[in-house]
Motif scaffolding. Structure first.
Motif, PDB file in Angstrom:
ATOM      1  N   TYR A 131      47.449  46.356  45.468  1.00  0.00           N
ATOM      2  CA  TYR A 131      48.582  47.186  45.843  1.00  0.00           C
ATOM      3  C   TYR A 131      48.325  48.327  46.548  1.00  0.00           C
ATOM      4  N   ASP A 132      47.991  48.444  46.834  1.00  0.00           N
ATOM      5  CA  ASP A 132      47.827  49.632  47.957  1.00  0.00           C
ATOM      6  C   ASP A 132      48.294  48.493  49.302  1.00  0.00           C
ATOM      7  N   LEU A 133      48.306  47.370  49.187  1.00  0.00           N
ATOM      8  CA  LEU A 133      48.737  46.371  50.706  1.00  0.00           C
ATOM      9  C   LEU A 133      50.593  46.345  50.337  1.00  0.00           C
ATOM     10  N   ASN A 134      50.973  47.167  49.173  1.00  0.00           N
ATOM     11  CA  ASN A 134      52.132  46.272  48.353  1.00  0.00           C
ATOM     12  C   ASN A 134      52.937  45.505  47.304  1.00  0.00           C
ATOM     13  N   VAL A 135      51.629  44.236  47.570  1.00  0.00           N
ATOM     14  CA  VAL A 135      51.641  43.639  46.787  1.00  0.00           C
ATOM     15  C   VAL A 135      51.273  43.448  44.963  1.00  0.00           C
ATOM     16  N   ARG A 136      52.351  43.296  44.443  1.00  0.00           N
ATOM     17  CA  ARG A 136      51.928  43.884  42.968  1.00  0.00           C
ATOM     18  C   ARG A 136      51.383  42.242  42.257  1.00  0.00           C
ATOM     19  N   THR A 137      50.714  42.537  41.062  1.00  0.00           N
ATOM     20  CA  THR A 137      50.201  42.133  40.334  1.00  0.00           C
ATOM     21  C   THR A 137      50.972  41.700  39.337  1.00  0.00           C
ATOM     22  N   ILE A 138      50.886  40.682  38.267  1.00  0.00           N
ATOM     23  CA  ILE A 138      51.976  40.189  37.283  1.00  0.00           C
ATOM     24  C   ILE A 138      50.770  40.636  36.288  1.00  0.00           C
ATOM     25  N   GLN A 139      50.268  39.813  36.140  1.00  0.00           N
ATOM     26  CA  GLN A 139      49.257  39.436  34.955  1.00  0.00           C
ATOM     27  C   GLN A 139      47.704  38.579  36.069  1.00  0.00           C
ATOM     28  N   SER A 140      46.611  39.091  35.219  1.00  0.00           N
ATOM     29  CA  SER A 140      45.503  38.406  35.571  1.00  0.00           C
ATOM     30  C   SER A 140      44.567  37.756  34.499  1.00  0.00           C
ATOM     31  N   SER A 141      43.280  36.917  34.311  1.00  0.00           N
ATOM     32  CA  SER A 141      42.561  36.592  33.731  1.00  0.00           C
ATOM     33  C   SER A 141      41.211  36.674  34.072  1.00  0.00           C
ATOM     34  N   ALA A 142      40.447  37.515  33.898  1.00  0.00           N
ATOM     35  CA  ALA A 142      38.926  37.268  33.849  1.00  0.00           C
ATOM     36  C   ALA A 142      37.772  37.513  33.064  1.00  0.00           C
ATOM     37  N   ASN A 143      37.685  36.922  31.951  1.00  0.00           N
ATOM     38  CA  ASN A 143      36.942  37.371  30.724  1.00  0.00           C
ATOM     39  C   ASN A 143      35.942  36.097  29.641  1.00  0.00           C
ATOM     40  N   ARG A 144      35.319  36.497  29.243  1.00  0.00           N
ATOM     41  CA  ARG A 144      34.519  35.925  28.348  1.00  0.00           C
ATOM     42  C   ARG A 144      35.590  34.253  27.687  1.00  0.00           C
ATOM     43  N   ASN A 145      36.748  34.792  27.313  1.00  0.00           N
ATOM     44  CA  ASN A 145      37.537  33.582  27.002  1.00  0.00           C
ATOM     45  C   ASN A 145      37.247  32.590  27.891  1.00  0.00           C
ATOM     46  N   ASP A 146      37.984  33.162  29.023  1.00  0.00           N
ATOM     47  CA  ASP A 146      38.411  32.222  30.194  1.00  0.00           C
ATOM     48  C   ASP A 146      36.525  31.340  30.526  1.00  0.00           C
ATOM     49  N   ILE A 147      35.071  31.623  30.480  1.00  0.00           N
ATOM     50  CA  ILE A 147      33.813  31.336  30.056  1.00  0.00           C
ATOM     51  C   ILE A 147      34.195  30.356  29.752  1.00  0.00           C
ATOM     52  N   LEU A 148      33.915  30.337  28.073  1.00  0.00           N
ATOM     53  CA  LEU A 148      33.997  29.962  26.908  1.00  0.00           C
ATOM     54  C   LEU A 148      34.827  28.205  27.425  1.00  0.00           C
ATOM     55  N   VAL A 149      35.861  28.691  28.181  1.00  0.00           N
ATOM     56  CA  VAL A 149      36.630  27.030  27.916  1.00  0.00           C
ATOM     57  C   VAL A 149      36.573  26.093  29.482  1.00  0.00           C
ATOM     58  N   ASP A 150      35.633  27.631  29.427  1.00  0.00           N
ATOM     59  CA  ASP A 150      34.953  26.836  31.620  1.00  0.00           C
ATOM     60  C   ASP A 150      36.583  26.925  32.029  1.00  0.00           C
ATOM     61  N   ALA A 151      37.014  27.921  32.082  1.00  0.00           N
ATOM     62  CA  ALA A 151      38.379  28.399  32.611  1.00  0.00           C
ATOM     63  C   ALA A 151      38.230  28.622  34.412  1.00  0.00           C
ATOM     64  N   PRO A 152      39.085  28.904  35.059  1.00  0.00           N
ATOM     65  CA  PRO A 152      39.306  29.445  36.359  1.00  0.00           C
ATOM     66  C   PRO A 152      39.524  31.025  36.234  1.00  0.00           C
ATOM     67  N   ALA A 153      39.324  32.317  36.755  1.00  0.00           N
ATOM     68  CA  ALA A 153      39.938  33.071  36.772  1.00  0.00           C
ATOM     69  C   ALA A 153      41.177  33.175  37.642  1.00  0.00           C
ATOM     70  N   TRP A 154      42.011  34.631  37.532  1.00  0.00           N
ATOM     71  CA  TRP A 154      43.525  34.132  37.895  1.00  0.00           C
ATOM     72  C   TRP A 154      44.189  35.437  38.228  1.00  0.00           C
ATOM     73  N   ILE A 155      45.293  35.109  39.271  1.00  0.00           N
ATOM     74  CA  ILE A 155      45.846  36.622  39.419  1.00  0.00           C
ATOM     75  C   ILE A 155      47.596  35.847  39.506  1.00  0.00           C
ATOM     76  N   VAL A 156      48.264  36.452  38.871  1.00  0.00           N
ATOM     77  CA  VAL A 156      49.822  36.343  38.959  1.00  0.00           C
ATOM     78  C   VAL A 156      50.017  37.421  40.034  1.00  0.00           C
ATOM     79  N   ALA A 204      39.926  43.728  43.556  1.00  0.00           N
ATOM     80  CA  ALA A 204      40.781  43.436  44.192  1.00  0.00           C
ATOM     81  C   ALA A 204      42.578  43.216  44.124  1.00  0.00           C
ATOM     82  N   CYS A 205      43.023  43.408  42.951  1.00  0.00           N
ATOM     83  CA  CYS A 205      44.544  43.715  42.237  1.00  0.00           C
ATOM     84  C   CYS A 205      44.906  45.464  43.353  1.00  0.00           C
ATOM     85  N   GLN A 206      43.731  46.167  43.189  1.00  0.00           N
ATOM     86  CA  GLN A 206      44.017  47.689  43.039  1.00  0.00           C
ATOM     87  C   GLN A 206      44.180  47.629  44.592  1.00  0.00           C
ATOM     88  N   HIS A 207      43.951  46.514  45.190  1.00  0.00           N
ATOM     89  CA  HIS A 207      43.451  46.219  47.344  1.00  0.00           C
ATOM     90  C   HIS A 207      44.843  45.855  47.415  1.00  0.00           C
TER      91      HIS A 207
END
Length: 109
Positions: A41-66, A36-39
């Motif tokens: 980027y190709d559209l000239n939209v820059r990612t600053i930060q993101s999260s989708a990992n084990r820690n998010d699952i363990l605390v029942d948090a959503p994935a996110w992209i800044v 998603a972030c690569q796509h």
């Protein structure tokens, strides 16, 4: 070594940066959000930060992209702004960044 198949198997990547080079995305973006972030980027939209990992699952948090909203077209802003949680703007050298967080629900399996 095989790629992890579940988000619970993804180790967190720490750090953030406004990504100015597509190849650098792999160092800062975890596998579930990388395509998603690569796509974006190709559209000239820059990612600053993101999260989708084990820690998010363990605390029942959503994935996110800044993403940096600065520089988006009026049409894209009209679509993005209602779906985003805006974060305080900041200066990146001499460039104003207007970060906004986009949230995606996840399930552990």
């Amino acid at each position: 070594m095989s790629r992890p198949r579940l988000v619970i198997d993804i180790e967190p990547i720490y750090g953030h940066s406004v990504i100015g080079d597509r190849e650098v995305l792999e160092r800062f973006v975890e596998l579930p959000l990388l395509a998603a972030c690569q796509h974006l980027y190709d559209l000239n939209v820059r990612t600053i930060q993101s999260s989708a990992n084990r820690n998010d699952i363990l605390v029942d948090a959503p994935a996110w992209i800044v993403l940096d909203l600065e520089g988006l077209s009026t049409a894209n802003l009209a679509y993005a702004e209602p779906q985003a949680v805006e974060i305080s703007p900041f200066m990146d050298g001499d460039v104003l960044r207007r970060p906004a967080r986009f949230i995606f629900p996840m399930t552990p399996i």
